[in-house]
Scaffold this motif. Structure first.
Motif, PDB file in Angstrom:
ATOM      1  N   GLN A 178       0.833  -1.203  -0.217  1.00  0.00           N
ATOM      2  CA  GLN A 178       0.029  -0.242   0.399  1.00  0.00           C
ATOM      3  C   GLN A 178       0.539   1.116  -0.081  1.00  0.00           C
ATOM      4  OE1 GLN A 178      -2.669  -0.870   3.706  1.00  0.00           O
ATOM      5  NE2 GLN A 178      -1.136   0.471   5.204  1.00  0.00           N
ATOM      6  N   GLY A 179       2.054   1.269   0.073  1.00  0.00           N
ATOM      7  CA  GLY A 179       3.516   2.500   0.036  1.00  0.00           C
ATOM      8  C   GLY A 179       3.450   2.734   1.445  1.00  0.00           C
ATOM      9  N   PHE A 180       2.805   2.624   2.003  1.00  0.00           N
ATOM     10  CA  PHE A 180       2.624   2.915   3.393  1.00  0.00           C
ATOM     11  C   PHE A 180       2.746   2.396   4.835  1.00  0.00           C
ATOM     12  CE2 PHE A 180      -1.609   4.085   2.505  1.00  0.00           C
ATOM     13  CZ  PHE A 180      -2.053   3.669   4.201  1.00  0.00           C
ATOM     14  N   SER A 181       2.794   2.840   5.690  1.00  0.00           N
ATOM     15  CA  SER A 181       2.942   1.708   6.848  1.00  0.00           C
ATOM     16  C   SER A 181       3.817   2.054   8.090  1.00  0.00           C
ATOM     17  CB  SER A 181       2.920   0.045   6.855  1.00  0.00           C
ATOM     18  OG  SER A 181       2.249  -0.688   8.205  1.00  0.00           O
ATOM     19  N   ASN A 182       3.893   1.631   9.046  1.00  0.00           N
ATOM     20  CA  ASN A 182       5.203   2.181  10.603  1.00  0.00           C
ATOM     21  C   ASN A 182       6.747   1.885   9.568  1.00  0.00           C
ATOM     22  OD1 ASN A 182       3.915   2.547  12.093  1.00  0.00           O
ATOM     23  ND2 ASN A 182       3.827   0.280  13.153  1.00  0.00           N
ATOM     24  N   TRP A 183       7.850   3.323   9.012  1.00  0.00           N
ATOM     25  CA  TRP A 183       8.428   2.588   8.242  1.00  0.00           C
ATOM     26  C   TRP A 183       9.433   2.657   9.722  1.00  0.00           C
ATOM     27  CZ3 TRP A 183       5.100   6.390   7.139  1.00  0.00           C
ATOM     28  CH2 TRP A 183       5.025   6.731   5.259  1.00  0.00           C
ATOM     29  N   ALA A 184      11.195   1.896   9.364  1.00  0.00           N
ATOM     30  CA  ALA A 184      11.943   1.967  10.062  1.00  0.00           C
ATOM     31  C   ALA A 184      12.236   3.127   9.808  1.00  0.00           C
ATOM     32  CB  ALA A 184      13.091   0.545   9.583  1.00  0.00           C
ATOM     33  N   VAL A 185      13.116   4.006  11.267  1.00  0.00           N
ATOM     34  CA  VAL A 185      13.890   5.822  11.494  1.00  0.00           C
ATOM     35  C   VAL A 185      15.059   5.854  11.362  1.00  0.00           C
ATOM     36  CG1 VAL A 185      13.585   7.521  13.033  1.00  0.00           C
ATOM     37  CG2 VAL A 185      12.331   5.998  12.146  1.00  0.00           C
ATOM     38  N   GLU A 186      15.709   5.545  10.718  1.00  0.00           N
ATOM     39  CA  GLU A 186      17.618   5.632  11.882  1.00  0.00           C
ATOM     40  C   GLU A 186      17.841   7.387  11.847  1.00  0.00           C
ATOM     41  OE1 GLU A 186      20.553   5.331   6.933  1.00  0.00           O
ATOM     42  OE2 GLU A 186      19.520   3.402   7.772  1.00  0.00           O
ATOM     43  N   ARG A 187      19.042   7.718  12.131  1.00  0.00           N
ATOM     44  CA  ARG A 187      20.017   8.737  12.578  1.00  0.00           C
ATOM     45  C   ARG A 187      20.813   8.906  10.993  1.00  0.00           C
ATOM     46  NH1 ARG A 187      20.480  11.279  17.992  1.00  0.00           N
ATOM     47  NH2 ARG A 187      21.229  11.766  16.664  1.00  0.00           N
ATOM     48  N   ARG A 188      20.480   9.864  10.533  1.00  0.00           N
ATOM     49  CA  ARG A 188      21.034  10.633   8.981  1.00  0.00           C
ATOM     50  C   ARG A 188      22.578  10.491   9.963  1.00  0.00           C
ATOM     51  NH1 ARG A 188      18.648  12.147   5.081  1.00  0.00           N
ATOM     52  NH2 ARG A 188      19.753  13.908   4.112  1.00  0.00           N
ATOM     53  N   ASP A 189      22.741  10.974  11.138  1.00  0.00           N
ATOM     54  CA  ASP A 189      23.804  11.501  11.233  1.00  0.00           C
ATOM     55  C   ASP A 189      25.078  10.367  11.351  1.00  0.00           C
ATOM     56  OD1 ASP A 189      22.799  10.695  13.827  1.00  0.00           O
ATOM     57  OD2 ASP A 189      23.784  12.767  14.470  1.00  0.00           O
ATOM     58  N   THR A 190      24.617   8.734  12.346  1.00  0.00           N
ATOM     59  CA  THR A 190      25.031   7.856  12.115  1.00  0.00           C
ATOM     60  C   THR A 190      24.768   6.370  11.209  1.00  0.00           C
ATOM     61  OG1 THR A 190      23.389   7.020  13.886  1.00  0.00           O
ATOM     62  CG2 THR A 190      25.550   8.727  14.935  1.00  0.00           C
ATOM     63  N   GLY A 191      23.239   6.602  11.368  1.00  0.00           N
ATOM     64  CA  GLY A 191      22.904   6.096  10.261  1.00  0.00           C
ATOM     65  C   GLY A 191      22.736   4.495  11.383  1.00  0.00           C
ATOM     66  N   GLU A 192      22.575   4.921  12.680  1.00  0.00           N
ATOM     67  CA  GLU A 192      21.954   4.004  13.043  1.00  0.00           C
ATOM     68  C   GLU A 192      20.143   3.873  13.861  1.00  0.00           C
ATOM     69  OE1 GLU A 192      21.659   3.609  18.492  1.00  0.00           O
ATOM     70  OE2 GLU A 192      22.796   5.709  17.342  1.00  0.00           O
ATOM     71  N   PHE A 193      19.991   2.609  13.478  1.00  0.00           N
ATOM     72  CA  PHE A 193      18.376   2.411  13.424  1.00  0.00           C
ATOM     73  C   PHE A 193      17.833   2.730  14.897  1.00  0.00           C
ATOM     74  CE2 PHE A 193      14.704  -0.519  16.000  1.00  0.00           C
ATOM     75  CZ  PHE A 193      14.419  -0.187  14.511  1.00  0.00           C
TER      76      PHE A 193
ATOM     77  N   LEU B  86      10.329   5.399  19.947  1.00  0.00           N
ATOM     78  CA  LEU B  86      11.963   5.587  19.506  1.00  0.00           C
ATOM     79  C   LEU B  86      12.481   5.465  20.250  1.00  0.00           C
ATOM     80  CD1 LEU B  86      12.577   8.935  18.195  1.00  0.00           C
ATOM     81  CD2 LEU B  86      11.418   6.919  17.006  1.00  0.00           C
ATOM     82  N   ALA B  87      13.983   4.422  20.161  1.00  0.00           N
ATOM     83  CA  ALA B  87      14.575   3.942  21.522  1.00  0.00           C
ATOM     84  C   ALA B  87      14.886   4.996  22.970  1.00  0.00           C
ATOM     85  CB  ALA B  87      16.202   3.270  20.998  1.00  0.00           C
ATOM     86  N   HIS B  88      14.623   4.352  23.503  1.00  0.00           N
ATOM     87  CA  HIS B  88      15.388   5.286  25.047  1.00  0.00           C
ATOM     88  C   HIS B  88      16.412   6.695  24.614  1.00  0.00           C
ATOM     89  CE1 HIS B  88      16.599   7.052  28.896  1.00  0.00           C
ATOM     90  NE2 HIS B  88      15.200   7.223  29.444  1.00  0.00           N
ATOM     91  N   ALA B  89      17.308   5.742  24.415  1.00  0.00           N
ATOM     92  CA  ALA B  89      18.914   6.489  24.251  1.00  0.00           C
ATOM     93  C   ALA B  89      18.334   8.288  22.893  1.00  0.00           C
ATOM     94  CB  ALA B  89      19.356   6.016  23.040  1.00  0.00           C
ATOM     95  N   HIS B  90      16.862   8.051  22.106  1.00  0.00           N
ATOM     96  CA  HIS B  90      17.162   9.206  21.192  1.00  0.00           C
ATOM     97  C   HIS B  90      15.632   9.078  21.274  1.00  0.00           C
ATOM     98  CE1 HIS B  90      19.987   7.279  18.838  1.00  0.00           C
ATOM     99  NE2 HIS B  90      19.421   6.281  19.199  1.00  0.00           N
ATOM    100  N   TRP B  91      15.540   9.720  22.810  1.00  0.00           N
ATOM    101  CA  TRP B  91      14.170  11.090  23.667  1.00  0.00           C
ATOM    102  C   TRP B  91      14.818  12.131  23.914  1.00  0.00           C
ATOM    103  CZ3 TRP B  91      11.297   7.083  27.442  1.00  0.00           C
ATOM    104  CH2 TRP B  91      10.924   6.309  27.247  1.00  0.00           C
ATOM    105  N   GLY B  92      13.686  12.903  24.058  1.00  0.00           N
ATOM    106  CA  GLY B  92      14.473  14.171  24.193  1.00  0.00           C
ATOM    107  C   GLY B  92      14.695  15.277  23.510  1.00  0.00           C
ATOM    108  N   GLN B  93      15.370  14.544  21.795  1.00  0.00           N
ATOM    109  CA  GLN B  93      15.884  15.307  20.758  1.00  0.00           C
ATOM    110  C   GLN B  93      15.237  16.285  19.644  1.00  0.00           C
ATOM    111  OE1 GLN B  93      19.221  12.467  19.786  1.00  0.00           O
ATOM    112  NE2 GLN B  93      19.380  11.809  21.725  1.00  0.00           N
ATOM    113  N   GLY B  94      13.803  16.353  20.257  1.00  0.00           N
ATOM    114  CA  GLY B  94      12.514  15.876  18.801  1.00  0.00           C
ATOM    115  C   GLY B  94      12.665  15.287  17.551  1.00  0.00           C
TER     116      GLY B  94
END
Length: 143
Positions: A57-72, A97-105
């Motif tokens: 269908q073209g949409f669903s939940n996408w995996a999110v990775e940080r552009r600066d590190t490539g980390e999922f 999102l993983a806890h380490a990535h909270w609070g950063q917008g």
């Protein structure tokens, strides 16, 4: 279809996302507003379902990775809730999102991009979001 923002890439799921996604779902901080912690089997089943929906269908939940590190770091996306809601049928925007990535917008940045895609690319007439009243972090993303 990928969605880019200045700091994150929303993309298709990879096998390398499975272990960190299962760890995220097993984190009591991340799952504090859910009835139970997630399991590896349940996490893998979610990835399989969401990737299938992305393919068909073209949409669903996408995996999110940080552009600066490539980390999922988690997921953000658009899905039809599995449970019946007062607004059903509907499309819900959600994130985790993983806890380490909270609070950063990062969740807010990704959610804004997904909302835009939902309306502009996919022509959705309405997108809803739901959370527990006590989930102040998700309520802030909704704001």
């Amino acid at each position: 279809m990928a969605i880019n923002t200045p700091r994150v890439l929303l993309r298709a799921w990879r096998d390398s996302d499975r272990a960190p996604f299962a760890a995220l779902n097993a984190d009591p901080r991340v799952m504090a507003h859910f009835p139970a912690l997630g399991t590896r089997a349940g996490s893998d089943a979610s990835i399989d379902l969401w990737q299938s929906q992305l393919d068909t269908q073209g949409f669903s939940n996408w995996a999110v990775e940080r552009r600066d590190t490539g980390e999922f770091i988690g997921f953000v996306g658009l899905t039809e809730p599995r449970r019946t809601l007062p607004c059903s049928p509907c499309i819900e925007i959600g994130w985790r999102l993983a806890h380490a990535h909270w609070g950063q917008g990062l969740a807010s940045e990704a959610a804004r991009a997904v909302l835009a895609a939902g309306f502009e690319r996919f022509g959705l007439p309405e997108i809803v979001s739901l959370t527990a009243l006590a989930n102040t972090r998700s309520r802030a993303v909704m704001g």
